[in-house]
Design a protein around this motif. Structure first.
Motif, PDB file in Angstrom:
ATOM      1  N   THR A 175      -2.841  -5.634  -6.719  1.00 35.99           N
ATOM      2  CA  THR A 175      -3.216  -5.022  -5.447  1.00 35.99           C
ATOM      3  C   THR A 175      -4.730  -5.071  -5.257  1.00 35.99           C
ATOM      4  OG1 THR A 175      -1.349  -3.493  -5.673  1.00 35.99           O
ATOM      5  CG2 THR A 175      -3.060  -2.910  -4.068  1.00 35.99           C
ATOM      6  N   GLU A 186       1.586   0.486  -6.251  1.00 33.01           N
ATOM      7  CA  GLU A 186       0.482  -0.464  -6.287  1.00 33.01           C
ATOM      8  C   GLU A 186       0.121  -0.709  -7.754  1.00 33.01           C
ATOM      9  OE1 GLU A 186      -2.922   0.510  -3.801  1.00 33.01           O
ATOM     10  OE2 GLU A 186      -1.667   1.876  -2.630  1.00 33.01           O
ATOM     11  N   ARG A 207       0.850  -1.178   0.000  1.00 33.85           N
ATOM     12  CA  ARG A 207       0.000   0.000   0.000  1.00 33.85           C
ATOM     13  C   ARG A 207       0.892   1.237   0.000  1.00 33.85           C
ATOM     14  NH1 ARG A 207      -3.141  -3.044  -1.384  1.00 33.85           N
ATOM     15  NH2 ARG A 207      -5.280  -3.487  -0.680  1.00 33.85           N
TER      16      ARG A 207
END
Length: 901
Positions: free
Chosen positions: A367, A252, A74
């Protein structure tokens, strides 16, 4: 960390032999079994790190960090920093001229500091395409193209001469002459390698993925061809050209799955506007988006390129389409050799970078994943002020009416009830009077960039024009219509398919090759019509097939601007207004007096594909690009200096040595806090680079106009800000010169501000100049998404020259934040939930920004004090490299000191 330069991954190099030549490459899958789970875009980053790993510029830990990419990464919590060396750099002339100017000035600075100026030379290959950003002065005539290009060459001869000098003075730099097309399409059709092939010392060939960074934010278009690329600031691009790697946070990767097929009436433009709105709502700023799923195989490379082109509008760093057999077929169609294609295929298969979209077992991890069914895409436009505000055509009429009466904002003009039916009449050249009102179309442009890369929508527009003409439909003469293809290939297949006469009949003559209406070079509108618009306060419209429609960008007198497919550009031009319901209202009547509806002339996808398959052939690309570097006769006859140092002219209003390196020393300057600063501007959300550094016309009463007038120029010779980016005096005066700028320190919209100590309101440049005379540093206080839009280096250089030392924003656009760092300006960010409003900042305070005496750290907390109001901000130096650049006073200063070692 310093190292010997030996590559620790050398044992993973493999080779194959073809036609007597040895081709070497790094066998990525054998390095780690995590490889197959990595997104294809991350694999390109990995290969670059492995190949360039010397434990100096690129560290072994960079490779391990990329191999360690996981779906759980993240960005908001990650500090995984990696180095990336792209294979090449691409420049367009708007930012290419400043880059060459900076290189010339850096050579002077190195010489003055006792170094060898010729060390300032591109190491990374640089392709500079002169976009020839033509102002559309001449339209609706058979020689419009010749007239526009001739006039532009006269206007810009000096900067063209300068660029031709640069091609000779600097090694490893290719210049594509003016009149060839826009940078993105030339990149797609000609410059892209897909897989690079370079010579090794032992005579073998080294293979590696093509990758690119460019000085235009729409460099992302090349991702449609499977080439990883994105826009960077011109300042950062120059550093890459000098051999610097890009320091970036590991991104990401959002997987965007496409399923199904587009309906028979949907176009790639409708698809991209749908995706743009979806991804903007999802929130992908600073992230990679990678497309997958069986629906991708249904899209042509041109369709994919259109989606990738709009990447800046949905906010991602890249919109990547991994390479598949369709990619290789496109290379064949665009006249790349079979031998080259075969070598590329072998390499991609060996490194597992060739994608089959029908095989789910090739799907990597992401992601996050989202899905779009292509069959749900409907005919759409976007506007009236932002590219991600998609509106279905079926609801366009009601949406526009709602915008008229809504409060001022991205979807509102606050027209009072008593003025909703306002209209006016004016007389045209034909002696007739014409009536216009809210929603009247006055500019209709099939313009380069997003859509002229795509034969399906260009031929679709041609077929629609043919059917419209055959039905007897026409376009009002006062509507400024134009067609500006992205390359000569477009003209070739439009001519071969027989649709050009019908386009011309409706007024869509080819007016030039380059960025035109989309960049604000739509040229002047008729004075009688302009007076009517202004007198009656009309919200008139531009409809264009470009990718940006921010306020004040297209034309000062088109307050509403809509992005649309080339087909819809023609349809709305025929209708003459945007507040039309195509399903219920006819476009006009045919020769027999029968109503003609849009559905009667709209070509189906299969109709368009039949024409495309017949007329878009490799011979066209071979013909156009075989002589692209030759240029026109005007280009060939330009006489230029052969010197390695540029002979600066003291009277030039186009090319001027910039003051960025004046007073520079070998030693690092001391780090100082910002004390007793004033706020130059207090701005809201979504302030774009068009607001900060306009590219369009120079207003006659502006500080830039005063500067040019003082040097003997008349308004007809002012040209545009875009064309004068080689002159810092013009560009500094043009900073924040957008007529739609809303500055809360000023009493009216436009390029004005308050000189707080005196209480006087004045032009922004004049205020900055007065503050400089008083020895007062400056700051900006702004809202969300500051610096969105085109990746203009002058949007950072201009503020630097105005004396701005720091920007305090709620959030930044990625490239612009990097540009600010590159110019030594501190980007600070309000804490989440805080803003100028919540902190009761009026912009009239005295600001003190305390930098820590100890070492600066990426993302640390910085305290700001404004007349006793103390608040914390986040330092948006995102990497250690950012801090190094800042300590040096910017990237270019750092590079000069490096060349002196």
């Amino acid at each position: 960390m310093s190292g010997s330069g030996a590559n620790p991954f050398a044992q993973f190099q493999e080779s194959f032999t073809q036609d007597g030549s040895v081709y070497k490459y790094f066998d990525l899958p054998s390095i780690d079994n995590k490889y197959d789970s990595l997104p294809f875009s991350i694999r390109v980053l990995l290969e670059s790190a492995v190949r360039n790993c010397d434990n100096f510029h690129v560290l072994e830990k960079d490779v391990q960090s990329i191999l360690g990419w996981t779906p759980s990464l993240r960005q908001e919590t990650s500090d995984v920093e990696v180095s990336f060396k792209p294979a090449r750099v691409i420049l367009q002339d708007f930012t290419g001229v400043p880059a060459v100017v900076d290189f010339a000035a850096m050579r002077d600075a190195v010489r003055e500091l006792g170094g060898n100026p010729e060390r300032i030379n591109p190491i990374c290959p640089a392709d500079l395409v002169i976009d020839h950003s033509v102002q559309v002065d001449f339209v609706r005539s058979s020689d419009a193209l010749t007239k526009n290009e001739s006039l532009e060459f006269q206007r810009n001869k000096e900067r063209f001469t300068f660029l031709k000098w640069g091609a000779r003075a600097f090694d490893n730099m290719l210049i594509v002459p003016p009149g060839s097309g826009i940078v993105h399409q030339v990149n797609l059709e000609y410059l892209a390698r897909v897989v690079f092939e370079t010579e090794a010392a032992d005579g073998s060939k080294i293979l590696y993925p093509d990758s690119v960074v460019g000085t235009d934010s729409h460099t992302t278009m090349i991702n449609g061809l499977g080439v990883l690329g994105w826009g960077v600031g011109g300042i950062e691009a120059e550093a890459v050209m000098l051999g610097q790697s890009i320091s970036m946070l590991l991104p990401e990767v959002i997987g965007y799955k496409l399923v199904g097929k587009l309906g028979p009436l949907a176009t790639s433009t409708d698809l991209v506007l749908t995706i743009t709105k979806h991804l903007r709502q999802l929130g992908v700023v600073g992230k990679f988006v990678e497309f997958y799923g069986p629906g991708v195989a249904e899209l042509s490379i041109a369709d994919r390129a259109t989606i990738s082109n709009m990447c800046p509008e949905y906010g991602a760093t890249v919109g990547y389409f991994p390479i598949d057999e369709n990619t290789l077929n496109y290379m064949r169609q665009t006249n790349r050799s079979e031998k080259k294609i075969d070598i590329i295929r072998q390499y991609l298969k060996a490194t597992r970078q060739l994608r089959d979209y029908s095989l789910e077992d090739q799907d990597p991890q992401y992601t996050e994943s989202v899905t779009l069914d292509l069959s749900t895409v409907v005919t759409s436009v976007s506007g009236p002020k932002r590219p991600h505000d998609r509106v279905s055509v079926s609801s366009m009429c009601e949406d526009f009416k709602s915008c008229l009466s809504s409060p001022v904002g991205f979807k509102g003009f606050a027209v009072p009830p008593s003025a909703l039916s306002a209209s006016g009449e004016f007389q045209w050249d034909d002696g007739k009077s014409y009536k216009i009102g809210h929603g009247s179309v006055v500019i209709a442009a099939i313009t380069s960039c997003t859509n002229t890369s795509n034969p399906s929508v260009m031929l679709g527009a041609g077929l629609l024009a043919k059917k419209a003409v055959e039905k007897g439909l026409n376009i009002m003469p006062y509507i400024k219509t134009s067609l500006s293809p992205g390359s000569g290939v477009v003209t070739y297949y439009l001519r071969e398919s027989g649709v050009i006469p019908y386009l011309e009949k409706l007024g869509f003559d080819i007016v030039g090759y380059g960025c035109m209406t989309c960049i604000g070079n739509s040229g002047p509108l008729d004075e009688n019509m302009v007076n009517t618009i202004e007198k009656n306060g009309l919200v008139c419209c531009g409809v264009l097939s470009g990718n940006r429609n921010f306020e004040g960008r297209i034309h000062p007198n088109t307050r509403a601007n809509y992005l649309a497919s080339p087909l819809l550009v023609i349809a709305y031009a025929i209708a003459g207004r945007v507040d039309i319901d195509f399903e219920k209202e006819p476009l006009g009547v045919d020769v027999n007096g029968k109503d003609v509806f849009l559905q009667d002339i709209w070509p189906t996808r299969s109709e368009i594909q039949d024409v495309e398959q017949k007329h878009v052939i490799p011979a066209m690309f071979q013909e156009v690009y075989s002589k692209i570097q030759l240029g026109s006769k005007d280009w060939q006859t330009l006489e230029v200096s052969d010197g390695k140092l540029y002979p600066w002219s003291g009277v030039s209003t186009y090319i001027k040595r910039p003051p960025f390196f004046d007073g520079m020393t070998r030693e690092l300057p001391s780090l100082r806090s910002i004390e007793k600063a004033r706020c130059l501007l207090l701005l809201g959300d979504s302030v774009t680079t068009d607001h900060i550094s306009p590219a369009g016309s120079i207003a006659r009463k502006s500080p830039a106009a005063r500067y040019l007038s003082e040097r003997g120029l008349t308004p007809r010779d002012f040209n545009s800000y875009g064309s004068r980016r080689g002159n810092d005096a013009v560009m500094a005066r043009g900073t924040f010169a957008n007529i739609r700028l809303v500055n809360r320190l000023a009493s009216k919209t436009g390029p004005n501000t308050l000189h707080v100590p005196s209480g006087e309101e004045m032009d922004i440049f004049d205020a900055a100049e007065r503050y400089a005379e008083e020895g007062t540093p400056l700051v900006l206080v702004v809202g969300k998404d500051y610096g969105s839009g085109s990746s203009r280096d002058w949007a950072a250089k201009g503020p630097f020259l105005l004396g701005i030392k720091a920007v305090i924003a709620e959030s930044y656009e990625r490239i612009h934040r990097s540009n600010l760092v590159g110019m030594g300006i501190i980007p600070l960010q309000f804490l989440p939930g805080q803003s100028a409003e919540s902190l009761n900042l009026s912009g009239r305070e005295v600001f003190n920004i305390a930098l820590p005496e100890e070492e600066l750290k990426p993302g640390q907390s910085i305290q700001v004090e404004a007349d006793g109001n103390v608040f914390e901000t986040t330092l948006r130096f995102d990497t250690e490299v950012d801090i190094t650049y800042y300590k040096n006073g910017g990237i270019l200063n750092y590079m000069i000191r490096k060349m002196l070692d």
